[in-house]
Design an enzyme around this catalytic site. Structure first.
Site, PDB file in Angstrom:
ATOM      1  CG  ASP A  44      -1.805   1.194   1.290  1.00 48.70           C
ATOM      2  OD1 ASP A  44      -2.383   1.352   0.543  1.00 48.70           O
ATOM      3  OD2 ASP A  44      -1.786   1.836   1.918  1.00 48.70           O
ATOM      4  CE1 TYR A  49      -0.094   7.776   3.095  1.00 50.11           C
ATOM      5  CE2 TYR A  49       0.583   5.196   2.169  1.00 50.11           C
ATOM      6  CZ  TYR A  49       0.006   6.773   2.400  1.00 50.11           C
ATOM      7  OH  TYR A  49      -1.718   5.553   2.820  1.00 50.11           O
TER       8      TYR A  49
END
Length: 293
Positions: A44, A49
Site C-alpha cells: 500500500d 507519503y
C-alpha cells in the site's frame, strides 16, 4: 476474497522513511521480500507519503529483488489529498482534488516513482466535495483502458459518496479503504460493510490496531485481549486482527509495522487464531464499554 484483492493482509509502506532499517533501498527491499515470503504481495502506497519519497524508495528497492519477486508484487496507490508542504508547491490550504487532469498526472507520476508499469488498485484517497462525478469516473476508466491501473477504489468515502461514484463508473469499485479496528468499530453500524458486500468490494482496514492505542492504555478491553491471547498462546495484536478477520467482507488489514519480527508475528497469529462468536461479541462489548443492544 474479491477477484481484485486475493489476500488476507496488505503491507502498508507509509512509515518506511521513519525507520532506520527500512529507509534505505536495501532495507525496504528486505521488507518487500519478507512480505512476499509471508504470502503478502499487496503493498500500500500513496502519492503523499513523504511527498512521493516512499514510492521513490520502492522504485529504488526493486533492483534488490529478483525477477520473480518483482513480478509477484501487487501495488496499491492513491491520489487526491493536497496540503501545504515543500513537496506541493502552490498549495496554501488543505484540500482534495478529483479532476481528470490531476488524476492522470498523479497516476503517471506514481508509476514513474514506483518503477512499475501498472498500479493494480488505484484509490481516490479522500472524497472531494467538489467532485464532478462523471469527469472523475471517465478519468479513472481511461486509466484502466490505457493499462495504467487495474482496478478502481476509494478511501474514506461515505456510503452516499461511494454510491454516487459507483453509479457513474462502468467499472466496478473494487475496494473501499476505511479506518476499522476493535477500537474504531463504527463501520459495523454505518452501512459501509453491507455496501461493500453488495458491490463485491474489499474493505481495506487502515490503522487496524488503532495506531498502537490498543496497547498503550489500561482498560478492560486490554485485559480481555490479553486473556484471550494467553488462552490462544498468541499476542494481543493477533487477537485484534483475528477479530477483524471474523467480519464477513472480506476485511483486509493494512499492516504498517516496519519490524520484520512483528510483521511475521501478526500475520501468522492472525491466520492461526479462530475466534468464536462469543469471543467476538465480548471484545466488541469491552471496546464500546456497553452491552450489545
Amino acid at each position: 476474497m474479491t477477484e481484485c484483492i486475493a489476500t488476507d493482509a496488505v503491507w502498508g509502506a507509509w512509515r518506511a522513511l521513519h525507520n532506520q532499517e527500512s529507509r534505505t533501498p536495501q532495507g525496504f527491499a528486505a521488507r518487500l521480500a519478507a512480505s512476499l515470503d509471508l504470502g503478502i504481495d499487496w503493498i500500500d502506497h500513496a502519492d503523499i507519503y513523504d511527498n512521493g519519497a516512499v514510492e521513490t524508495l520502492h522504485g529504488e528497492a526493486l533492483a534488490q529483488l529478483n525477477g520473480q519477486q518483482r513480478q509477484r508484487l501487487r501495488i496499491i496507490s492513491k491520489c487526491g489529498v493536497r496540503f501545504e508542504s515543500p513537496g506541493q508547491p502552490g498549495v496554501r490550504v488543505a484540500h482534495y482534488r478529483s479532476d481528470a487532469g490531476f488524476i492522470r498526472a498523479q497516476a503517471e507520476a506514481s508509476l514513474k516513482r514506483l518503477g512499475h508499469e501498472h498500479i493494480d488498485l488505484y484509490l481516490l484517497h479522500r472524497p472531494d466535495y467538489l467532485m464532478q462525478v462523471e469527469e472523475t469516473a471517465r478519468a479513472l476508466e481511461t486509466l484502466v483502458s490505457d493499462g495504467l491501473i487495474g482496478s478502481i477504489g476509494v478511501s474514506n468515502f461515505s456510503i452516499h459518496q461511494f454510491d454516487e461514484l459507483a453509479r457513474a463508473c462502468r467499472h466496478p469499485i473494487a475496494a473501499q479503504q476505511i479506518e476499522i479496528s476493535v477500537l474504531a468499530n463504527q463501520a459495523l453500524d454505518s452501512g459501509m460493510l453491507e455496501q461493500a458486500r453488495r458491490h463485491r468490494a474489499a474493505i481495506l482496514a487502515w490503522s487496524p490496531l488503532g495506531g498502537g492505542a490498543l496497547f498503550r492504555e489500561d482498560r478492560p478491553l486490554n485485559a480481555l485481549l490479553a486473556r484471550i491471547a494467553e488462552r490462544e498462546q498468541s499476542d494481543m495484536a493477533s487477537i485484534a486482527l483475528a477479530w477483524l478477520k471474523r467480519i464477513p467482507g472480506p476485511v483486509i488489514p493494512v499492516l504498517g509495522t516496519m519490524s520484520l519480527t512483528r510483521l511475521q508475528q501478526q500475520i501468522e497469529g492472525m491466520r492461526r487464531v479462530q475466534l468464536d462468536a462469543q469471543d467476538w461479541y465480548e471484545i466488541l462489548e469491552a471496546a464500546r464499554g456497553a452491552r450489545v443492544p
